[in-house]
Every structure is written in C-alpha cells, then in structure tokens.
Design an enzyme around this catalytic site. Structure first.
Site, PDB file in Angstrom:
ATOM      1  N   ASP A 178      -1.347 -12.966   1.684  1.00 24.88           N
ATOM      2  CA  ASP A 178      -1.869 -11.844   2.470  1.00 24.88           C
ATOM      3  C   ASP A 178      -2.284 -12.414   3.822  1.00 24.88           C
ATOM      4  O   ASP A 178      -3.436 -12.799   4.024  1.00 24.88           O
ATOM      5  CB  ASP A 178      -3.050 -11.192   1.748  1.00 24.88           C
ATOM      6  CG  ASP A 178      -3.519  -9.930   2.437  1.00 24.88           C
ATOM      7  OD1 ASP A 178      -3.020  -9.636   3.541  1.00 24.88           O
ATOM      8  OD2 ASP A 178      -4.389  -9.237   1.889  1.00 24.88           O
ATOM      9  N   ASP A 203      -6.588 -14.290   8.781  1.00 21.91           N
ATOM     10  CA  ASP A 203      -5.320 -14.078   8.078  1.00 21.91           C
ATOM     11  C   ASP A 203      -4.231 -15.037   8.561  1.00 21.91           C
ATOM     12  O   ASP A 203      -3.079 -14.647   8.759  1.00 21.91           O
ATOM     13  CB  ASP A 203      -4.841 -12.629   8.228  1.00 21.91           C
ATOM     14  CG  ASP A 203      -5.583 -11.668   7.326  1.00 21.91           C
ATOM     15  OD1 ASP A 203      -6.065 -12.104   6.270  1.00 21.91           O
ATOM     16  OD2 ASP A 203      -5.682 -10.471   7.667  1.00 21.91           O
ATOM     17  N   ASP A 246       2.380   1.878   3.365  1.00 20.67           N
ATOM     18  CA  ASP A 246       3.357   0.907   3.860  1.00 20.67           C
ATOM     19  C   ASP A 246       4.770   1.367   3.542  1.00 20.67           C
ATOM     20  O   ASP A 246       5.691   1.154   4.331  1.00 20.67           O
ATOM     21  CB  ASP A 246       3.165  -0.468   3.202  1.00 20.67           C
ATOM     22  CG  ASP A 246       1.811  -1.078   3.450  1.00 20.67           C
ATOM     23  OD1 ASP A 246       1.223  -0.803   4.505  1.00 20.67           O
ATOM     24  OD2 ASP A 246       1.340  -1.830   2.571  1.00 20.67           O
ATOM     25  N   GLU A 261      -9.646 -13.308  -1.897  1.00 21.90           N
ATOM     26  CA  GLU A 261      -8.825 -13.739  -0.762  1.00 21.90           C
ATOM     27  C   GLU A 261      -9.497 -14.921  -0.079  1.00 21.90           C
ATOM     28  O   GLU A 261     -10.709 -14.901   0.156  1.00 21.90           O
ATOM     29  CB  GLU A 261      -8.623 -12.598   0.230  1.00 21.90           C
ATOM     30  CG  GLU A 261      -7.759 -12.995   1.421  1.00 21.90           C
ATOM     31  CD  GLU A 261      -7.433 -11.836   2.341  1.00 21.90           C
ATOM     32  OE1 GLU A 261      -7.593 -12.003   3.571  1.00 21.90           O
ATOM     33  OE2 GLU A 261      -7.033 -10.769   1.844  1.00 21.90           O
ATOM     34  N   GLU A 277     -10.959  -6.480  -4.812  1.00 19.38           N
ATOM     35  CA  GLU A 277     -10.874  -7.483  -3.750  1.00 19.38           C
ATOM     36  C   GLU A 277     -12.146  -7.470  -2.908  1.00 19.38           C
ATOM     37  O   GLU A 277     -12.383  -6.530  -2.154  1.00 19.38           O
ATOM     38  CB  GLU A 277      -9.662  -7.207  -2.866  1.00 19.38           C
ATOM     39  CG  GLU A 277      -9.490  -8.212  -1.746  1.00 19.38           C
ATOM     40  CD  GLU A 277      -8.224  -7.983  -0.950  1.00 19.38           C
ATOM     41  OE1 GLU A 277      -8.215  -8.346   0.241  1.00 19.38           O
ATOM     42  OE2 GLU A 277      -7.243  -7.442  -1.507  1.00 19.38           O
ATOM     43  N   MET A 301       2.433  -6.003  -7.887  1.00 22.35           N
ATOM     44  CA  MET A 301       1.141  -5.395  -7.547  1.00 22.35           C
ATOM     45  C   MET A 301       1.332  -4.300  -6.517  1.00 22.35           C
ATOM     46  O   MET A 301       2.248  -4.355  -5.692  1.00 22.35           O
ATOM     47  CB  MET A 301       0.200  -6.477  -6.993  1.00 22.35           C
ATOM     48  CG  MET A 301      -1.190  -6.008  -6.587  1.00 22.35           C
ATOM     49  SD  MET A 301      -1.280  -5.383  -4.874  1.00 22.35           S
ATOM     50  CE  MET A 301      -1.409  -6.901  -3.933  1.00 22.35           C
ATOM     51  N   HIS A 322       0.865  -1.164   0.000  1.00 19.16           N
ATOM     52  CA  HIS A 322       0.000   0.000   0.000  1.00 19.16           C
ATOM     53  C   HIS A 322       0.911   1.226   0.000  1.00 19.16           C
ATOM     54  O   HIS A 322       2.042   1.169   0.488  1.00 19.16           O
ATOM     55  CB  HIS A 322      -0.856   0.076   1.269  1.00 19.16           C
ATOM     56  CG  HIS A 322      -1.763  -1.088   1.494  1.00 19.16           C
ATOM     57  ND1 HIS A 322      -1.361  -2.204   2.198  1.00 19.16           N
ATOM     58  CD2 HIS A 322      -3.053  -1.289   1.149  1.00 19.16           C
ATOM     59  CE1 HIS A 322      -2.369  -3.054   2.265  1.00 19.16           C
ATOM     60  NE2 HIS A 322      -3.414  -2.533   1.633  1.00 19.16           N
ATOM     61  N   ASP A 378      -5.147 -13.629  -3.310  1.00 22.60           N
ATOM     62  CA  ASP A 378      -4.563 -13.510  -1.975  1.00 22.60           C
ATOM     63  C   ASP A 378      -4.736 -14.831  -1.241  1.00 22.60           C
ATOM     64  O   ASP A 378      -5.864 -15.295  -1.027  1.00 22.60           O
ATOM     65  CB  ASP A 378      -5.246 -12.397  -1.178  1.00 22.60           C
ATOM     66  CG  ASP A 378      -4.726 -11.017  -1.534  1.00 22.60           C
ATOM     67  OD1 ASP A 378      -3.734 -10.931  -2.285  1.00 22.60           O
ATOM     68  OD2 ASP A 378      -5.300 -10.020  -1.051  1.00 22.60           O
ATOM     69  N   ASP A 384     -11.783 -12.064  10.299  1.00 27.58           N
ATOM     70  CA  ASP A 384     -10.757 -12.330   9.290  1.00 27.58           C
ATOM     71  C   ASP A 384      -9.464 -12.735   9.991  1.00 27.58           C
ATOM     72  O   ASP A 384      -8.757 -11.892  10.541  1.00 27.58           O
ATOM     73  CB  ASP A 384     -10.558 -11.068   8.448  1.00 27.58           C
ATOM     74  CG  ASP A 384      -9.706 -11.306   7.223  1.00 27.58           C
ATOM     75  OD1 ASP A 384      -9.385 -12.474   6.936  1.00 27.58           O
ATOM     76  OD2 ASP A 384      -9.366 -10.316   6.541  1.00 27.58           O
ATOM     77  N   LYS A 390     -14.904  -8.487   0.079  1.00 29.00           N
ATOM     78  CA  LYS A 390     -14.933  -8.918   1.479  1.00 29.00           C
ATOM     79  C   LYS A 390     -16.321  -8.617   2.023  1.00 29.00           C
ATOM     80  O   LYS A 390     -16.859  -7.538   1.755  1.00 29.00           O
ATOM     81  CB  LYS A 390     -13.863  -8.206   2.313  1.00 29.00           C
ATOM     82  CG  LYS A 390     -13.698  -8.775   3.721  1.00 29.00           C
ATOM     83  CD  LYS A 390     -12.594  -8.066   4.498  1.00 29.00           C
ATOM     84  CE  LYS A 390     -12.413  -8.719   5.871  1.00 29.00           C
ATOM     85  NZ  LYS A 390     -11.379  -8.041   6.687  1.00 29.00           N
ATOM     86  N   HIS A 405     -11.656 -14.110   3.016  1.00 28.03           N
ATOM     87  CA  HIS A 405     -12.805 -13.242   2.774  1.00 28.03           C
ATOM     88  C   HIS A 405     -14.006 -14.031   2.265  1.00 28.03           C
ATOM     89  O   HIS A 405     -15.134 -13.832   2.737  1.00 28.03           O
ATOM     90  CB  HIS A 405     -12.430 -12.147   1.779  1.00 28.03           C
ATOM     91  CG  HIS A 405     -11.435 -11.173   2.308  1.00 28.03           C
ATOM     92  ND1 HIS A 405     -10.957 -10.108   1.564  1.00 28.03           N
ATOM     93  CD2 HIS A 405     -10.819 -11.072   3.513  1.00 28.03           C
ATOM     94  CE1 HIS A 405     -10.096  -9.418   2.283  1.00 28.03           C
ATOM     95  NE2 HIS A 405      -9.987  -9.993   3.470  1.00 28.03           N
TER      96      HIS A 405
END
Length: 388
Positions: free
Chosen positions: A287, A257, A57, A217, A181, A88, A54, A245, A255, A183, A220
C-alpha cells in the site's frame, strides 16, 4: 536467490497504489488515470499474485447499474486472462464529501446508514470475486476538536457497524473475515482506533470476535512513533494478523507511503524476518504511492522495487538466521531462556524456591552483560551485505 518475484511470493497491490495520480493538498495530478485492466496486466507481468480494490477504484462513484456491470466484467476478464487473484477488498468511506465526518461514526445517522449499505454492497462483490479478507480503514472516523465527538458513543456506533457486517457475512455464508486498519491521524486530526493495540482491544468487545483481525500498515504505526515489527508480533501472538500493508516511512510525519524498503530499512529487515519465521501465510500487500515526480515508467519501477526489496530482505534475513555465529550470539543473549516458561513448576514451587529470591545473587545477575550489541551488529552486517 532470485530477486525476480513470482505469484508464489503472494505479492499484491491495491488498484489505488499504482493508480495514484499524484494529487495532494498542495498540487494537482501529475499523471492521468490508470485503467484497472491495465493495472492488472502490468502487475501480472511484474510477477504479482493479486490486486485489491476499494469499490470506487473499480466502479466510479455514481455509476449506473449497467456501467457497474460493465466495469466488473472487464475487470473479471483481465483477472481470468492473467491468473491474478483478488485476496482483499475494502470500501471507500472517505473521498466523497458525504463522509466528511466519517462513515460508521458520523454524527449524522443517515450517513451512517448509507455507509453500511455502501459497504454491504461491496462485500457482495468482494465475495463474488473470491476475496477472503475485507479491510476497514476508518480514515474519517475521528475529530479535530474535543466537543465534536463523544468518543464513547462513536465506539458504540463503530461496534454496532461491525456487528451488523459480521451478522450479514455470516447470514450470507461468505468465507470472509474483516481486518481493521489502524492509523493515528490524517486525514482527521485524531482517528479512532489509532494503533494496533487499540484495534485489538476493540475487537474483543465485538459479538463475533473470531471474524475480526487487524491490517497494520508500516507507515501508520510509525507515524505514532511505534515499533512496527513489535506491533506485528503482538498481532501474531493474538492470532489476529489477518492482512498487512507494506510500505516505507521516515519517522513521525505525514503518511509518506514510500515504496517498501525505503524509509526505515532496519525495521523493514526485522519485519520480513518476523513474517518469514512466524508462519504468516497471508498476502504481502503493498500500500504505497509512487511519488508524484514519476511518469508511468517510474510507477512500474516503484512497484517492482517493492517486491524486489522484500525478496532481498528475505534473503538477508534467512542468511542471518542460518549463520552459526548468529546462532551462538542468540544463545549468548539468552533468547533460548526467554522461550522457556518462567514458572512451569507452578506458583507453590516458585514460592518455595530460595534460589529465586532469598539466595538470588542480585549483584552477580546485574553484572552479567546481555551481548545485545554483538548480536545487533551481526544483523547489520547481514543487512548491509557484509556477511553471508
């Protein structure tokens, strides 16, 4: 087969994954911030192909132009030194309080315009760094109450935003496609475009639908109680799987992860089987979030585990497909018939064919077993290492 990853496996990680400090709604960070340069170096040592980011980030929110250029320069030097790529990039339209009601669909018009400019600025950087895919996750695009958002107007604004971004990318001549994406919820109570199916339907309403696909993802779709491999199969069928993802999830809850392979292992097996046999050529992007219980040794062990688990499942899936007994079981389950057109001879021939209806032995057809359980047990045997 070696389970040691190499860049040829095309494994990628977001800076925000291994860089997650462990902060959650109930507790503060358990790890210090991780320098993006160190992330690039360590992931390269583990055998990764690339990193994603991002905007915030890589370049802390509010950085000056001079600071921005310094962060980019250090990051680029790390990429050059390691051979890592940036396949990406994406925009953070969810952390800063200004996005509390969303970015592209915020009720506040000024916020929507700011979100578009922030996204366009990072698209320029993504193109500069060689990214081919730009992911859009609308984590704040939604509502908690019925009167807070006119969903039809919000979808109009979402369409407007993506059409403008497509216009910009086309005008600049960037070799870049967008991946939406989905969710269902979290952080908003209900998020717009909650599943792969919603996103695919939305894309068909855009002015340049060829520029847009999906970035599903694992967690998700499973949060919505859906079968993730089935969703990926539909995205592939539509020619819209632009990115993916990978992580782990244990049922319908928040979520999680988890690292890839943790959680629903059967779904992970069928997912890898699908990706490896369907011709998907994109990155295998992880991810995930290393649990907040871990120090940095645990962070890197978790990242390595994502790649190792994928390679193990790839090996198991290949053994499953190569097994002569499996091939016989696939025929017994009539998978070869499913691949044949139902009425290649046309409608007139179908209507004239008495064997298709008038003389069709319904009872005999109903009595025929499908042999699915034997086939599924063979898959379990391969997954658990009892065969091959």
């Amino acid at each position: 087969m070696s389970f040691q990853p190499t860049p040829e496996d095309r494994f990628t990680f977001g800076l925000w994954t291994v860089g997650w400090q462990g902060r959650d709604p109930f507790g503060d960070a358990t790890r210090p911030a991780l320098d993006p340069v160190e992330t690039v170096q360590r992931l390269a040592e583990l055998g990764a192909y690339g990193v994603t980011f991002h905007d915030d980030d890589l370049i802390p929110f509010g950085s000056s132009d001079t600071e921005r250029e310094s962060h980019i320069k250090r990051f680029r030097q790390a990429l050059d030194a390691t051979g890592m790529t940036v396949p990406m990039a994406t925009t953070n339209l969810f952390t800063h309080p200004v996005f509390k009601d969303g970015g592209f669909t915020a009720n506040d018009r000024d916020v929507r315009r700011y979100a578009l400019r922030k996204t366009i600025g990072n698209i320029d950087l993504a193109a500069e760094l060689g990214a081919k895919t730009y992911v859009a996750w609308g984590g704040r695009e939604g509502a908690e109450s019925g009167g807070a958002k006119d969903v039809r107007d919000a979808l109009d604004r979402m369409k407007e935003a993506f059409d403008l971004l497509g216009e910009y990318v086309t005008a600049q001549g960037y070799d870049l496609r967008f991946a939406i994406e989905p969710k269902p919820n979290e952080p908003r109570g209900d998020i717009l475009l909650p599943t792969v199916g919603h996103a695919l339907a939305f894309i068909e309403r855009l002015e340049r639908p060829e520029l847009y696909g999906v970035n599903p993802e694992v967690g998700h779709e499973q949060m919505a109680g859906l079968n993730f491999p089935h969703g990926i199969a539909q995205a592939l069928w539509a020619g819209k799987l632009f990115h993916i993802d990978l992580n782990g999830q244990s049922g319908i809850k928040y979520d999680q992860d988890l690292r890839f392979g943790a959680g629903d292992l059967r779904a992970a097996f069928w997912l890898v089987d699908l990706l490896e046999t369907a011709g998907y050529e994109g990155p295998r992007h992880f991810d995930f979030k290393p649990p907040r219980t871990e120090d940095f040794d645990g962070v890197w062990a978790s990242a390595a585990g994502c790649m190792r688990n994928y390679l193990i499942l790839k090996d198991r899936a290949a053994a499953f497909r190569a097994d002569p007994e499996v091939q016989e079981a696939l025929r017994a389950a009539r998978l070869d018939q499913l691949a044949q057109p139902t009425a290649a001879d046309g409608l007139d021939a179908l209507l004239a064919d008495r064997a298709a209806f008038e003389d069709f032995d319904v009872d005999a057809a109903a009595a025929r077993g499908m042999a699915f359980e034997h086939l599924d047990q063979l898959a379990m045997d391969h997954l658990l290492g009892a065969r091959g």
